[in-house]
Design an enzyme around this catalytic site. Structure first.
Site, PDB file in Angstrom:
ATOM      1  CG  ASP A   1      -6.928   2.791  -0.514  1.00 20.82           C
ATOM      2  OD1 ASP A   1      -5.759   2.654  -0.940  1.00 20.82           O
ATOM      3  OD2 ASP A   1      -7.396   2.119   0.418  1.00 20.82           O
TER       4      ASP A   1
ATOM      5  CG  HIS B   1      -4.489   0.945   4.051  1.00 17.05           C
ATOM      6  ND1 HIS B   1      -3.888   0.118   3.138  1.00 17.05           N
ATOM      7  CD2 HIS B   1      -5.463   1.603   3.362  1.00 17.05           C
ATOM      8  CE1 HIS B   1      -4.456   0.266   1.969  1.00 17.05           C
ATOM      9  NE2 HIS B   1      -5.431   1.181   2.065  1.00 17.05           N
TER      10      HIS B   1
ATOM     11  CB  CYS C   1      -0.980   0.001   1.151  1.00 15.95           C
ATOM     12  SG  CYS C   1      -0.217  -0.138   2.764  1.00 15.95           S
TER      13      CYS C   1
END
Lengths: 303, 662
Positions: B477, B462, B418
């Site tokens: 995202d 994250h 991520c």
């Protein structure tokens, strides 16, 4: 004190003079179904005592003089062949009596001694595979000469334990001895005695002794005494549980003679020395057994 | 050595077995410290232990006083050299452990063992400086039993087997537990962590989000299954994909690392956030992380911030000081919101700034999009489409990246986690002139079914992006573009087992999940009730019993202690009393004996009652009618018959009314 016991004591006191306390112990030993060891030098009236006891209680009496060549069969009996019937017949030995006087028991060989002691314990005799019960009541008075002599076999400790009490009559007091010399022969007086008790009555009395109460508090006292003997440094060995049981039985008999329905601490104290002295093994060479029983009593508080 | 000294030594002689037990218990007590002490200290302690065991076995001589003194100085010096001081959490503990081990060198007799035992009780407490978890408490309790067993062994040298002493120790500790609980509940609490030493904060590593982000940072966090925080929603929980727990925001990029702003941004004006839809209320229990940030579901309502917390212009919820102990706070958040703080030209410049001379290809790509005349929103979509369509792989183990990390990731390796995606995406946005920044935090969380709350662990860490489009900040995202299951079902679903997931994530057997959930629930209870039992909880708890101030509580404590000790003492006395309590008849008899004693007549210990009374009567015949009946009743009650109440009552009356005439 029950009337029958009192009259027995009175009769005995007529024969053995000035020995009330030992006589009570002897009677207690008898009532407790125990056997008696008398340790005395000769001539103190051991035989006379046994005869008087047999007479007063109406018991069948036998006397065995122990010698070094005495064999077990001489005491127990033998089977003899009878030509008439072509079979064996058992001839009972002197042990088949209600009161047996084993005189100078330490002169016989250990084998013979153990034959006697086994019969005492089991209250029966087994010879040639057959077991024969001994009469009831059955009471053995063994005597032993305390002075160690050549050719004697002192009873080992384990065997001494079989005797409920050990007493010694000791010398009579001057007064008693004077009377003894003044009066007629003791044996003549004996002949005049009449039985005051039947053997069956004696057995009944023995049963009553068993029923004398020993309270928990008293058991605690006996335990404390026994325990004390196990702690004393002067003793090589303390009292066994059997000794504790014997102590209780003897105290019951003593309480019975005193006419009580239960044992009080004084009863235990009264029989303590007689029951315990021959069972205590003194560590050092200290001829203090007699005093040590008294010492133990003095050291133990009554709970 | 003189003869008497030798004799004294012998009297205090210590059996080898006891010494070995001592060494074993000592090892047990110090064992967990191996993780905290410097290696040299652990080695030194182990060496001292071994030396002592051998010295005893082989009957070596004890070192001289001079050598022992030198050892003490050496240890002091070594600790100082290691830490620069001899106090403080780790330095102090190290010193304590070393000095305790040095005591082994002069251990001779029972007295020294006693000193060691009390030292060990004390050393045991130091474990709480490092961990206050449930298992620590259990371990310490067990060690306590072992120490107590050793103490018992020393008091009964050679008469008790280890099993007996252990059992007795366990019983004694168990007996002490109620007192411990009472003290725990009632002892006045002071605010702040009970065990934390402020001087040493930071010394113990706590994993969690840091104040910067480089490639690989978050991936390494995933390896830990530590809990970050727990959340209990008051109503229904939002869908997993909506659960973005916002943390530190990064807006400085140096070509590799994203970092926070130089200075603390000012607080967010109240009108910069507009909420929509229904608000969710939840209670969040944050584990200590030694960082100032608090986490909140996007976006929290400014009206209901935790005490002393602030929400700044970047959208970071910050506590006044680093979170050094577990913190519980309640928030209200709206998943639908509009985040539009004022953004002037300087802000815009700052938020589109990129380091010079890095990643030329990415820069060129983004500028090309801009040159095509695409709108900002279209550029966002183009970038996301590129990530979605060009063979990008979401993986825990991306290849290492060189100097131009964004270029390499976007055009060569195309494998990332991520942080790679958010970093690259934010870069592209900035290159296209769109203000953008990286937001880190946690995403998702697992429901703990037995407890009815959500656990957010480090594995849920994250990173995503925020871009300024249409006059407000919007969350983008990029990870969701490549691996939508990451935000919907968590990391385990997004990454295959072949990828080498951490063991706790790979193993998804249902029973293990359930076990893990139950364990977490138990831990949460422990945290809430035991570790969280601070001044407030104590006050609330005591108020329930009507105790509302400290003085009353101390009074209660005293009363309870005295009452407890009285009960214990009474029980002990009852137990120590002789097995046969003196019976009633004896009690009466002893009263009579006291009356006689006042007149100068006392029995000898071995004198029977009958003989004693006979002796008294021989001196005082006149007393016969007074003494004979009680004697007979006493003998009857105690020895002759089974006790009967009438006789006892009679005896009682006789003794009570007994007046001995002169």
């Amino acid at each position: 004190m029950s009337a029958s016991v009192a009259s027995v004591l009175q009769s005995l006191n007529q024969i053995i003079l000035g020995k009330d306390a030992p006589l009570r112990l002897v009677l207690a030993c008898l009532l407790a179904r125990g056997h008696l060891l008398i340790e005395d030098v000769p001539g103190m009236g051991k035989t006379t005592l046994a005869l008087a006891l047999a007479r007063v209680l109406g018991l069948h009496f036998q006397r065995v003089q122990f010698t070094s060549d005495l064999l077990p069969a001489d005491i127990l009996g033998v089977s003899v062949f009878e030509t008439a019937t072509g079979g064996f017949r058992f001839v009972p030995g002197p042990i088949f009596a209600q009161l047996v006087l084993a005189d100078e028991v330490n002169r016989a060989s250990p084998k013979t001694q153990s034959a006697l002691l086994e019969a005492m314990e089991e209250r029966q005799v087994t010879t040639e595979g057959e077991t024969r019960p001994l009469p009831e009541p059955f009471f053995v008075i063994a005597t032993q000469n305390p002075a160690y002599q050549l050719g004697t076999f002192p009873l080992p400790e384990s065997q001494l334990d079989r005797f409920l009490m050990r007493i010694s009559l000791g010398y009579p007091s001057a007064e008693a001895e004077r009377q003894l010399l003044l009066e007629r022969e003791r044996r003549d007086l004996l002949a005049e005695l009449t039985p005051t008790l039947a053997p069956a009555q004696l057995v009944a009395l023995q049963e009553q002794v068993r029923a004398v109460r020993t309270a928990p508090a008293l058991v605690d006292y006996i335990l404390a005494l026994v325990q004390r003997t196990r702690e004393l440094p002067g003793l090589r060995q303390g009292l066994s549980p059997r000794a504790g049981l014997s102590l209780r039985r003897a105290a019951q008999a003593w309480a019975f003679i005193e006419g009580r329905s239960g044992v009080i601490p004084e009863d235990v104290q009264a029989v303590f020395a007689a029951v315990v002295n021959h069972r205590l093994i003194v560590a050092a060479e200290r001829d203090g057994a007699a005093t040590s029983a008294a010492e133990i009593l003095a050291q133990v508080a009554i709970p | 050595m003189s003869a008497t000294a030798q004799a004294a030594d012998l009297a205090d002689y210590l059996p080898v077995r006891t010494l070995l037990h001592l060494l074993a218990v000592f090892t047990l007590v110090l064992g967990p410290h191996v993780a905290h002490l410097p290696v040299w200290a652990s080695v030194a302690i182990a060496a001292l232990l071994l030396w002592r065991a051998y010295a005893t076995r082989r009957q070596w001589r004890m070192p001289s006083k001079l050598l022992r003194a030198a050892l003490v100085l050496v240890v002091l010096g070594a600790v100082f050299a290691s830490f620069g001081r001899i106090s403080g959490q780790t330095a102090g503990t190290t010193l304590l452990c070393l000095m305790g081990s040095l005591k082994l060198v002069e251990l001779r007799g029972r007295r020294d063992v006693m000193v060691m035992i009390f030292l060990m009780y004390f050393m045991l407490v130091t474990h709480f400086l490092y961990s206050q978890e449930m298992w620590t408490a259990a371990y310490l309790l067990l060690s306590c039993v072992a120490i107590t067993a050793l103490l018992i062994e020393c008091q009964h040298l050679g008469t008790m087997s280890p099993r007996q002493t252990l059992r007795k120790g366990a019983v004694m500790i168990a007996q002490a537990l109620p007192l411990m609980l009472a003290m725990f509940v009632l002892f006045p609490r002071i605010p702040g962590p009970l065990w934390g030493l402020p001087e040493d904060s930071g010394a113990t590593a706590h994993s969690g989000l840091g104040d910067s982000m480089s490639p690989g940072d978050i991936a390494s966090l995933i390896a830990s299954d530590e809990v970050a925080f727990r959340v209990r929603f008051e109503g229904p929980a939002p869908a997993p994909a909506a659960r973005y727990w916002r943390g530190p925001v990064f807006e400085r990029f140096d070509g590799r690392t994203w970092a926070r702003h130089w200075t603390q941004p000012p607080p967010l004006p109240a009108d910069a956030l507009h909420y929509d839809g229904t608000a969710l209320r939840y209670e969040l229990t944050l584990e200590a992380n030694r960082k100032p940030w608090l986490f909140a579901l996007e976006m929290p309502q400014l009206a209901e911030l935790p005490k002393d917390a602030s929400f700044n212009l970047n959208g970071e919820l910050l506590a006044a000081k680093p979170v050094d102990e577990r913190l519980r706070y309640t928030l209200r958040s709206n998943p639908r919101f509009s985040f539009a703080p004022p953004l002037d030209a300087r802000d815009r410049e700052r938020l589109t700034r990129l380091p010079r001379g890095f990643d030329p290809r990415s820069l060129a790509l983004a500028r090309q999009w801009k040159a095509q005349g695409l709108s900002d929103a279209a550029i966002v979509q183009t970038a996301l489409r590129m990530i979605r369509e060009q063979n990008f792989v979401y993986t825990l183990r991306p290849p290492t990246l060189g100097r131009d990390s964004i270029d390499e990731f976007l055009f060569t390796t195309r494998r990332g986690f991520c942080e790679h995606y958010s970093s690259a995406f934010t870069f592209l946005m900035r290159a296209a002139g769109i203000p953008a920044r990286v937001v880190t935090g946690y995403q998702g969380g697992t429901l703990n079914e037995p407890g009815g709350y959500y656990v957010i662990s480090q594995a849920d860490a994250h990173a995503w992006s925020e871009v300024w489009v249409d006059g407000r900040w919007q969350r983008v995202d990029p990870t969701a573009a490549i691996a939508p299951e990451r935000v919907e079902r968590g990391l385990g679903a997004a990454i295959g087992a072949a990828e080498g997931l951490p063991g706790y994530l790979a193993d998804r057997a249902p029973w293990r999940d359930l076990l893990r959930a139950r364990w977490d629930w138990v831990n949460a209870q422990w945290n809430g009730l035991v570790l969280g039992y601070g001044p407030e909880l104590q006050q609330r708890f005591l108020e329930r019993f009507g105790i509302d101030d400290v003085r009353k509580m101390i009074l209660t404590l005293t009363v309870l202690l005295v009452a407890g000790m009285t009960i214990v003492g009474f029980v002990l006395m009852r137990r120590a009393a002789p097995a046969h309590a003196p019976d009633a008849a004896l009690r009466e008899w002893q009263r009579l004996l006291r009356k006689l004693a006042r007149r100068g007549y006392a029995p000898r210990a071995d004198e029977g009652p009958r003989d004693f009374i006979a002796r008294v009567l021989s001196a005082r015949p006149a007393w016969r009618p007074l003494l004979q009946p009680p004697l007979e009743l006493y003998l009857r009650s105690r020895y002759l018959d089974t006790p009967d109440a009438a006789a006892l009552a009679m005896l009682h009356r006789l003794v009570r009314t007994l007046r001995l005439p002169a």
